[in-house]
Every structure is written in structure tokens, then in C-alpha cells.
Design an enzyme around this catalytic site. Structure first.
Site, mmCIF file in Angstrom:
data_model
loop_
_atom_site.group_PDB
_atom_site.id
_atom_site.type_symbol
_atom_site.label_atom_id
_atom_site.label_comp_id
_atom_site.label_asym_id
_atom_site.label_seq_id
_atom_site.Cartn_x
_atom_site.Cartn_y
_atom_site.Cartn_z
ATOM 1 N N SER A 82 0.920 -1.276 -0.085
ATOM 2 C CA SER A 82 0.037 -0.015 0.094
ATOM 3 C C SER A 82 0.998 1.308 0.128
ATOM 4 C CB SER A 82 -1.075 -0.125 1.136
ATOM 5 O OG SER A 82 -1.850 -1.424 1.445
HETATM 6 N N1 SAH Z 1 -0.712 -4.417 3.810
HETATM 7 C C1 SAH Z 1 0.012 -4.848 2.955
HETATM 8 C C2 SAH Z 1 -1.014 -4.835 1.679
HETATM 9 C C3 SAH Z 1 -1.000 -6.021 1.119
HETATM 10 S S1 SAH Z 1 -2.306 -5.828 -0.328
HETATM 11 C C4 SAH Z 1 1.337 -4.172 2.704
HETATM 12 O O1 SAH Z 1 1.735 -3.553 3.630
HETATM 13 O O2 SAH Z 1 2.045 -4.721 1.973
HETATM 14 C C5 SAH Z 1 -3.327 -7.114 0.089
HETATM 15 C C6 SAH Z 1 -3.116 -8.329 0.622
HETATM 16 O O3 SAH Z 1 -4.336 -9.151 1.026
HETATM 17 C C7 SAH Z 1 -2.616 -9.329 -0.759
HETATM 18 O O4 SAH Z 1 -1.244 -9.880 -0.404
HETATM 19 C C8 SAH Z 1 -3.794 -10.368 -0.937
HETATM 20 O O5 SAH Z 1 -2.971 -11.591 -1.176
HETATM 21 C C9 SAH Z 1 -4.153 -10.495 0.564
HETATM 22 N N2 SAH Z 1 -5.572 -10.930 0.831
HETATM 23 C C10 SAH Z 1 -6.451 -10.992 -0.055
HETATM 24 N N3 SAH Z 1 -7.774 -11.643 0.216
HETATM 25 C C11 SAH Z 1 -7.244 -12.178 1.689
HETATM 26 C C12 SAH Z 1 -7.800 -13.117 2.433
HETATM 27 N N4 SAH Z 1 -9.221 -13.408 2.718
HETATM 28 N N5 SAH Z 1 -7.161 -13.389 3.439
HETATM 29 C C13 SAH Z 1 -5.833 -13.056 3.726
HETATM 30 N N6 SAH Z 1 -5.203 -12.391 2.940
HETATM 31 C C14 SAH Z 1 -6.064 -11.952 1.869
#
Ligand code: SAH
Length: 224
Positions: free
Chosen positions: A72
Site C-alpha cells: 500500500s
Molecule cells: N498490508 C499489505 C498490503 C497487501 S495488499 C502491505 O503492507 O504490503 C493485500 C493483501 O491481502 C494481498 O497480499 C492479498 O493476497 C491479501 N488477501 C486478499 N484476500 C485475503 C484473505 N481473504 N485473507 C488473507 N489475505 C488476503
């Protein structure tokens, strides 16, 4: 060739970029919590950014992760963390650990972070980065966090880092009374919402429009 002087220069470059990021991208846009600003100044974002994107580690945008996911934008991380209103003793669930960056920031502000990630390879990368930094108060779990994570519930705060089509009931149930759920709600674009659990129900407040990758899993988007 390895040289300590070179390492120190790189280190001070990163410190300077981070200080600049905090001023220009965060404070100027209204992030005001001193603790959140300090945590954003402390955590080296480059450790969580893929090697191909290293020179953009402090840019004002989301960056690509493997498997079509994103780390993000720094502003959105700071915004979500500020809205989560973390205290030293809090236990926090992050749904969508991704690179681990946001969990790292939160780990500086609370007692324990539980980070759930649905893509095992990303969870492994996040665990490596967190271990490199010695941030040992983050527990990494692989699984579907759209329905929360019961073993450590109830939580003082739950932060969802993916766009949810609706607010999953399970996440509300896994909050303590007084606990905050920070979640982007919507399909292509979302509204960042904060739902506070009260003794008698919930109170919802809506904040920024935002664009996250879709939340998958049982309470996520079925087309994602
Ligand atoms: N907070 C992260 C942002 C990652 S983007 C950072 O700082 O890098 C969102 C993430 O959510 C992705 O890696 C995706 O694989 C994950 N995601 C999507 N659906 C999910 C679920 N149901 N449970 C766990 N992770 C999930």
C-alpha cells in the site's frame, strides 16, 4: 566490494528519504499522531519492497508485489494505522499481510500483531523481512482472514488491507468491546470505514475513498 562507509551512506540516504516521506506525504496531508509519524519514520520500507522496485521505495504510491498484489501507499498505511488508534497493550489482527510493511509499522505501536495472508509465498516473504528487522511481535499465518482468525481473538483492532464487498460479521464478532475495525468497503473503489464495537452494537464512520486489491476468501469477492 563491501564497505562500511558505503553501507552508512545508504543508510543515511534511506533515513533522509523516510523523513521527507513523513513530512510531504503524511504530515502535510493531515496525519497528526506523533506515535504513528515516529513509526513511519522508523520502519525501513525498502526491506519490504521487491528488489526491482528498490529505487521507488519511498515514492508516494502503492508498489507491485508478486502474485498481482500491492504494498500500500505510505499515506494509506499511516491513515489506516492512525484510525486504528493503537495502544501499547493492544493485540491487532491484520487481514492481508502482503509484504508485511503495515504489520511492521503497527508492531512498533502495540503489543502483538497477528498477520494473516492468503498467498503462502507472500507470507513467507513478509516473515523474512520481519525477522531481518527483529520485529518479533508479529505472528504470520497463512489462511483466509476474511473470516478473521479465532486463535488470538478477540482483538483490540482489526485492520483489513484489501477491498471488502461488505463488512464480514466474523470480524465484528472478533473485536473486543471498544475495538476498532478499519476496512475498505466496496468493489472497484472503496470507502475506508471504521466500525467500533460498543456494548450494544456498532458505530460506523466513513473516511477516505481508496482503491485496494480485492479481499478474497469466504467473506471476500467471489470474482477475485
Ligand atoms: N498490508 C499489505 C498490503 C497487501 S495488499 C502491505 O503492507 O504490503 C493485500 C493483501 O491481502 C494481498 O497480499 C492479498 O493476497 C491479501 N488477501 C486478499 N484476500 C485475503 C484473505 N481473504 N485473507 C488473507 N489475505 C488476503
Amino acid at each position: 566490494m563491501h564497505s562500511d562507509t558505503h553501507d552508512q551512506e545508504l543508510q543515511s540516504d534511506a533515513d533522509a528519504l523516510r523523513a521527507h516521506m513523513v513530512e510531504r506525504q503524511l504530515r502535510r496531508r493531515g496525519i497528526s499522531s506523533p506515535a504513528v509519524l515516529d513509526a513511519m519514520r522508523e520502519v525501513p520500507r525498502e526491506v519490504f519492497v521487491p528488489s526491482a522496485e528498490q529505487d521507488r521505495a519511498y515514492d508516494d504510491c502503492a508498489l507491485p508485489l508478486p502474485h498481482g498484489q500491492t504494498i500500500s501507499q505510505p499515506y494509506m498505511v499511516a491513515r489506516c494505522v492512525e484510525l486504528a488508534a493503537l495502544r501499547d497493550s493492544d493485540v491487532v489482527l491484520e487481514v492481508g499481510l502482503g509484504s508485511g510493511y503495515q504489520a511492521a509499522v503497527m508492531s512498533r505501536l502495540c503489543a502483538q500483531v497477528v498477520g494473516v495472508e492468503i498467498i503462502a509465498d507472500l507470507a513467507a516473504g513478509a516473515q523474512r523481512a520481519l525477522s531481518t528487522l527483529g520485529y518479533d511481535n508479529v505472528r504470520v499465518r497463512v489462511g483466509d482472514g476474511s473470516v478473521g482468525y479465532r486463535p488470538f481473538a478477540p482483538y483490540d483492532a482489526i485492520v483489513v488491507a484489501a477491498g471488502a464487498p461488505r463488512v464480514p460479521d466474523e470480524l465484528i464478532e472478533q473485536l473486543k468491546v471498544g475495538g476498532r475495525l478499519v476496512i475498505p468497503v466496496g468493489d472497484e473503489t472503496q470507502i475506508l470505514s471504521v466500525i467500533t464495537r460498543t456494548a450494544s452494537g456498532t458505530v460506523t464512520r466513513d473516511y477516505d475513498a481508496c482503491v485496494y486489491v480485492p479481499l478474497r476468501g469466504a467473506a471476500g469477492r467471489h470474482d477475485a
